[in-house]
Design an enzyme around this catalytic site. Structure first.
Site, short mmCIF file in Angstrom:
data_model
loop_
_atom_site.label_atom_id
_atom_site.label_comp_id
_atom_site.label_asym_id
_atom_site.label_seq_id
_atom_site.Cartn_x
_atom_site.Cartn_y
_atom_site.Cartn_z
N HIS A 51 30.29 44.19 42.66
CA HIS A 51 31.02 44.52 43.79
C HIS A 51 30.35 45.03 44.95
O HIS A 51 30.71 45.08 46.20
CB HIS A 51 32.04 45.68 43.26
N VAL A 54 38.84 52.42 34.82
CA VAL A 54 37.87 52.44 33.86
C VAL A 54 36.80 52.91 34.78
O VAL A 54 35.68 53.69 34.35
CB VAL A 54 37.76 51.26 33.44
N ALA A 55 36.65 52.04 35.92
CA ALA A 55 35.43 52.29 36.75
C ALA A 55 35.76 52.04 38.40
O ALA A 55 36.92 51.04 38.61
CB ALA A 55 34.31 51.18 36.31
N HIS A 111 30.16 44.69 36.36
CA HIS A 111 31.17 44.20 37.22
C HIS A 111 31.19 45.20 38.54
O HIS A 111 31.39 44.42 39.71
CB HIS A 111 32.49 44.46 36.63
N GLU A 112 30.80 46.23 38.31
CA GLU A 112 30.85 47.22 39.49
C GLU A 112 29.56 46.91 40.35
O GLU A 112 29.51 47.21 41.81
CB GLU A 112 30.60 48.91 39.07
N ASN A 151 32.55 52.63 44.11
CA ASN A 151 32.20 53.16 45.33
C ASN A 151 30.79 53.18 45.65
O ASN A 151 29.95 53.04 44.80
CB ASN A 151 32.39 54.75 45.02
#
Length: 723
Positions: free
Chosen positions: A357, A326-327, A353-354, A330
């Site tokens: 991170h 999904v994702a 969510h990313e 990076n």
């Protein structure tokens, strides 16, 4: 293999053996063949040429290192059979500076009747650097997901003396590098390529210390076909028109799996003061309208909670449906599948969510794959703190209930004594770390972090701790004990109370006990959204059916949130097969309405159709599969079709649509069609939200991930997969 030249030897020294024995240091990471613990990696430089017609990447890699002890006999790197190494060379680091500008040039073609295309190279800066000398090297098998590359080093190398190793190679059919023909893109005009490194795929992109325990800065120079936009996960990027190359630099240390590249027909649009989206031209207006202003809101909320965003820009690139997850978080450039654009709430959660991170996973990274929960559990907790700040507690509780529902579904399938339900999972040699990634990594990890937050009293106190934790460990890799020791040091009163040893809730038990979380969050603040779901589900399972259906039809689910409808359909899926009269009534009541909703809703309804052999709605299944090219929306349906009486229907649809599918996805579906799921298997609703690499072991009982693995019994579509 290259022979060692005399400039690497002292006077009268004997020639180095052609096949040097490797130095086998004790393994810090069983998924890595490298000798990373014997060296400090200061920086790496990449010179890359993209060759889409040949589906090949040509590269020159410069590793800037120093040995941690005198006279190491060899440098061992992680590599892959897809990498063909052409040469290895040694160069002492320049005295003035270790990092040199990346110049892009091409070496002469190698001799032979059919010389390969020239390779990118980093030439010596005239008068500035010592000359290179060749090194002997060899490649040995390691696991089914990689090889070991052993490079002989000069015998007189001193401890802490900077030096460079230069490797020239080509990579073909690499699991990290996904080449797409134009017809697999939305625009159908230009080729497309992207890389996906998590967990251990980037060893097929470039030789490296492929372990999350090692971080370094990097720079890159990339040459691509004319008209193709190149992006990388880097803090700085420029296009040098007179040279026809892109230059990138990442100023903060990152592990190898976070080095990422994408190239294709991509255009940008600003969506905030430090964010832009990149997408194919036909997708750009949709992507811009859905995220304009929102990303800055989420970044600002995260900064209030956990401290300054340290990566400069936060850009997002939308990838074609072939993107296997999904994702992916990076740094500076989140990769996300474009299919998610039509599901607004899933898009919001996945991007947040990313964003999380950026602090948990990218800045502070789990040192081993056995403790992935340190990234995913903390990122999930931070994601929910951000959504609470921006959208309120009720929405956060609804999304949490939806995910925990999926966790319990997985627990029921696995059994409470499954070793993969531990937070600290033992990674056996040869097992792909991606196979350890499951809902426990996210949701059981989240529950433990939430439990820690509750020990503090107010969540703001725990936010303060996490801010200090990030500040202390940023740009390093940690183990669970680092987090827990820091927690008890930050809250000495909790240490005095021995909260780590409370009966039944011991920290050690949280980490090493199998089964469900030892405690779960109070989700009562979401009851206004979850109660209607439970009430409607109970109506459809009540007697008599006519009366229940009449009552249910009075509830207008078109006004529900996506997560409410998805939770309701998941409950019906759990109960399938249902009585045929119930399915008929459900179809009469909801089929047309659900068919107009987003793909996350439609696929769940269509799985109900398939699992209940409801033929009147099969035309909707066909139409859905004809329009989808993403594994997250195709694999679950093919799994279900092949476990029931509809396998011939699945074959018919597949043969009509296979030309529009990526070869990896095509192979996976062919495997499902030819083998089925095996005895006793039960396909999961959430499966295709997983899959970080395409090197899964086809003989391993499917837990997770892997384009080459057969279909899974584990439900993972509801995971915020970050690889």
């Amino acid at each position: 293999m290259a022979a060692q030249c005399c400039c690497c030897k002292g006077p009268g020294a004997e020639a180095a053996p052609a096949r040097p024995p490797p130095e086998p240091p004790p393994a810090l990471d069983v998924a890595s063949a490298s000798s990373a613990q014997l060296f400090r990696l200061r920086h790496l430089q990449l010179g890359l040429e993209l060759r889409p017609e040949a589906r090949e990447l040509a590269g020159c890699l410069v590793l800037e290192l120093c040995a941690l002890r005198p006279a190491p006999r060899a440098l061992v790197l992680d590599a892959h059979p897809a990498l063909r190494l052409h040469s290895a060379a040694f160069r002492r680091a320049p005295a003035a500076a270790t990092e040199q500008p990346c110049a892009f040039a091409f070496a002469a073609a190698e001799p032979g009747p059919a010389p390969p295309p020239p390779l990118p190279a980093f030439p010596d800066a005239p008068g500035a650097e010592p000359a290179c000398c060749p090194l002997a090297f060899r490649v040995d098998p390691f696991t089914d997901y990689g090889s070991s590359l052993t490079v002989t080093l000069p015998p007189e190398l001193q401890a802490h003396q900077p030096f460079q190793v230069i490797l020239r190679y080509t990579s073909t059919d690499a699991p990290a590098i996904w080449w797409l023909d134009p017809e697999l893109t939305y625009g159908n005009a230009k080729p497309f390529v992207f890389t996906q490194g998590h967990s251990v795929c980037n060893r097929s992109f470039f030789p490296c210390f492929d372990t999350p325990a090692v971080k370094c800065t990097y720079s890159a120079v990339v040459k691509a076909p004319s008209g193709v936009q190149v992006l990388m996960s880097a803090t700085q990027s420029t296009y040098v028109e007179e040279e026809g190359v892109y230059r990138f630099h990442m100023e903060h240390p990152v592990p190898a799996y976070l080095v990422a590249l994408v190239a294709g027909d991509l255009q940008p649009a600003d969506i905030g003061p430090r964010s832009r989206v990149w997408a194919e031209p036909c997708l750009l207006p949709t992507a811009t309208s859905k995220l304009s202003g929102a990303v800055e809101q989420w970044l600002s909320a995260a900064e209030r909670l956990y401290g300054p965003y340290m990566w400069g820009r936060y850009d997002i690139v939308f990838l074609p449906p072939s993107f296997p997850i999904v994702a992916m978080e990076n740094p500076c450039l989140t990769f996300i599948i474009s299919s998610i654009l039509e599901s607004d709430e899933f898009l919001v959660i996945d991007v947040i969510h990313e964003v999380a991170h950026s602090w948990f996973g990218n800045a502070v990274t789990n040192a081993t794959w056995e403790e992935m929960w340190l990234s995913e559990g903390l990122a999930t907790y931070a994601q929910r703190r951000i959504t609470t700040e921006t959208y309120g507690a009720a929405f956060t509780c609804l999304e949490t209930a939806f995910r925990l529902d999926a966790l319990h579904r997985q627990m029921k399938l696995l059994g409470e004594d499954s070793p993969v339900s531990k937070l600290q999972v033992k990674l056996e040699p040869g097992v792909n770390p991606s196979h350890l990634m499951n809902l426990f990594t996210y949701e059981k990890g989240y529950c433990f972090v939430y439990y820690l937050s509750q020990l503090c009293g107010e969540p703001q106190r725990f936010d303060d701790f996490l801010r200090a934790y990030v500040e202390k460990y940023k740009f390093t890799s940690v183990v669970a004990q680092d987090l827990l020791d820091s927690f008890l040091s930050f809250f000495p009163e909790l240490k005095e109370q021995s909260v780590d040893c409370r009966a039944g809730l011991e920290f050690e038990r949280w980490l090493n006990a199998t089964g469900p979380p030892l405690a779960e969050p109070d989700l009562s603040q979401g009851s206004s959204l979850t109660r209607p779901v439970e009430a409607l589900f109970q109506l459809w399972t009540a007697e008599p059916l006519d009366q229940a259906a009449a009552s249910a039809s009075a509830i207008d689910i078109s006004k529900w949130r996506t997560f409410q409808t998805a939770l309701f359909l998941d409950r019906l899926l759990d109960g399938s097969p249902l009585p045929q009269e119930v399915v008929m009534s459900l179809s009469k009541c909801y089929s047309s309405l659900l068919d107009s909703m987003n793909a996350e809703i439609r696929i769940r309804w269509l799985q109900i159709v398939v699992r209940n052999d409801y033929y009147p709605d099969l035309h909707r299944v066909r139409r859905f599969l004809e329009s989808q090219m993403s594994r997250m929306y195709t694999i679950p349906l093919y799994e279900d079709l092949c476990t029931g009486t509809l396998k011939s229907f699945a074959l018919e649809v597949f043969y009509q649509t296979q030309g529009r599918l990526h070869p990896n996805l095509r192979r996976t579906i062919q495997q499902i069609l030819s083998q089925g799921l095996g005895p006793g298997a039960e396909p999961g609703v959430e499966q295709a939200r997983a899959g970080a690499d395409s090197e899964g072991d086809a003989d391993t009982p499917a837990l997770l991930l892997g384009d080459e693995a057969p279909s899974s019994t584990i439900s993972l579509r509801d995971v915020n997969v970050s690889a």
